[in-house]
Design a protein around this motif. Structure first.
Motif, PDB file in Angstrom:
ATOM      1  N   TYR A  53      60.197  32.018 -16.593  1.00  0.00           N
ATOM      2  CA  TYR A  53      61.821  32.052 -16.772  1.00  0.00           C
ATOM      3  C   TYR A  53      62.487  31.671 -15.401  1.00  0.00           C
ATOM      4  O   TYR A  53      63.522  31.108 -15.361  1.00  0.00           O
ATOM      5  N   VAL A  54      61.636  31.921 -14.410  1.00  0.00           N
ATOM      6  CA  VAL A  54      62.470  31.343 -13.001  1.00  0.00           C
ATOM      7  C   VAL A  54      62.319  29.727 -13.011  1.00  0.00           C
ATOM      8  O   VAL A  54      63.475  29.365 -12.691  1.00  0.00           O
ATOM      9  N   MET A  55      61.519  29.297 -13.483  1.00  0.00           N
ATOM     10  CA  MET A  55      61.510  27.728 -13.761  1.00  0.00           C
ATOM     11  C   MET A  55      62.471  27.303 -14.689  1.00  0.00           C
ATOM     12  O   MET A  55      63.143  26.196 -14.328  1.00  0.00           O
ATOM     13  N   ASN A  56      62.611  28.092 -15.609  1.00  0.00           N
ATOM     14  CA  ASN A  56      63.883  27.578 -16.806  1.00  0.00           C
ATOM     15  C   ASN A  56      65.236  27.387 -16.034  1.00  0.00           C
ATOM     16  O   ASN A  56      65.995  26.887 -16.364  1.00  0.00           O
ATOM     17  N   THR A  57      65.578  28.238 -14.996  1.00  0.00           N
ATOM     18  CA  THR A  57      66.709  28.282 -14.477  1.00  0.00           C
ATOM     19  C   THR A  57      66.967  27.057 -13.525  1.00  0.00           C
ATOM     20  O   THR A  57      68.018  26.602 -13.121  1.00  0.00           O
ATOM     21  N   LEU A  58      66.002  26.283 -13.181  1.00  0.00           N
ATOM     22  CA  LEU A  58      65.861  25.246 -12.387  1.00  0.00           C
ATOM     23  C   LEU A  58      65.871  23.917 -13.365  1.00  0.00           C
ATOM     24  O   LEU A  58      66.028  22.981 -12.736  1.00  0.00           O
ATOM     25  N   ALA A  59      64.993  24.076 -14.162  1.00  0.00           N
ATOM     26  CA  ALA A  59      64.614  22.836 -14.951  1.00  0.00           C
ATOM     27  C   ALA A  59      65.816  21.973 -15.734  1.00  0.00           C
ATOM     28  O   ALA A  59      66.770  22.457 -15.989  1.00  0.00           O
ATOM     29  N   GLY A  60      65.694  20.795 -15.529  1.00  0.00           N
ATOM     30  CA  GLY A  60      66.640  19.802 -16.035  1.00  0.00           C
ATOM     31  C   GLY A  60      67.645  19.313 -15.071  1.00  0.00           C
ATOM     32  O   GLY A  60      68.661  18.586 -15.115  1.00  0.00           O
ATOM     33  N   GLY A  61      67.407  19.971 -13.863  1.00  0.00           N
ATOM     34  CA  GLY A  61      68.781  19.651 -12.650  1.00  0.00           C
ATOM     35  C   GLY A  61      68.795  20.963 -11.960  1.00  0.00           C
ATOM     36  O   GLY A  61      68.642  21.919 -12.178  1.00  0.00           O
ATOM     37  N   THR A  62      69.841  20.852 -10.857  1.00  0.00           N
ATOM     38  CA  THR A  62      70.089  22.084 -10.383  1.00  0.00           C
ATOM     39  C   THR A  62      71.782  22.218 -10.470  1.00  0.00           C
ATOM     40  O   THR A  62      72.459  21.083 -10.868  1.00  0.00           O
ATOM     41  N   GLN A  63      72.060  23.386  -9.893  1.00  0.00           N
ATOM     42  CA  GLN A  63      73.498  23.664  -9.922  1.00  0.00           C
ATOM     43  C   GLN A  63      74.155  22.838  -8.656  1.00  0.00           C
ATOM     44  O   GLN A  63      73.618  22.713  -7.583  1.00  0.00           O
ATOM     45  N   PRO A  64      75.645  22.423  -8.859  1.00  0.00           N
ATOM     46  CA  PRO A  64      75.956  21.767  -7.721  1.00  0.00           C
ATOM     47  C   PRO A  64      76.015  22.785  -6.381  1.00  0.00           C
ATOM     48  O   PRO A  64      76.438  23.803  -6.414  1.00  0.00           O
ATOM     49  N   GLY A  65      75.408  22.052  -5.239  1.00  0.00           N
ATOM     50  CA  GLY A  65      75.520  22.941  -4.102  1.00  0.00           C
ATOM     51  C   GLY A  65      74.375  23.591  -3.920  1.00  0.00           C
ATOM     52  O   GLY A  65      73.967  24.287  -2.901  1.00  0.00           O
TER      53      GLY A  65
END
Length: 130
Positions: A53-65
């Motif tokens: 679940y933690v990794m899911n928040t990162l996968a596919g890219g990152t939020q700006p900043g």
């Protein structure tokens, strides 16, 4: 919770999420960790799904900043990418292949060779690979 230093020199402390992210940030290019391994090293053995679940928040890219994490270096215990059902498994495989990780015809990488563990002064490596 007090922070602890893993073999790479990273400080691992705080919430489960913070500990998982600190470990992920240490994974060198061309190496991988499993979700279960992350959970174990983050102090919650058996919490592979929560690490996912933690990794899911990162996968596919990152939020700006946001600080980029090498999310692509975390795979399942069979040595496969688990993100195909989320729509970016091919991207994860390409990112790993660009780092030198190879996959066989079944989509598995060689965990015995590529799985990364923090150095000896970190948490003890279990006999069985996760």
């Amino acid at each position: 919770m007090e922070s602890e230093t893993v073999g790479s020199g990273a400080q691992v402390g705080g919430t489960f999420r913070e500990r998982v992210l600190a470990l992920v940030a240490c994974i060198p290019p061309g190496r991988v960790m499993t979700y279960g391994q992350l959970a174990l090293l983050a102090g919650q053995p058996g919490a592979a799904r929560q690490a996912g679940y933690v990794m899911n928040t990162l996968a596919g890219g990152t939020q700006p900043g946001a600080e980029p994490y090498p999310w692509q270096r975390v795979i399942n215990a069979q040595g496969r990418v688990s993100t195909h059902k989320l729509g970016f498994g091919d991207m994860q495989e390409r990112l790993l292949e660009a780092e030198g990780v190879t996959f066989d015809a079944a989509g598995r990488c060689d965990l015995a060779r590529l799985q990364w563990w923090p150095e000896e002064d970190g948490p003890a490596r279990p006999d069985r690979l996760l």
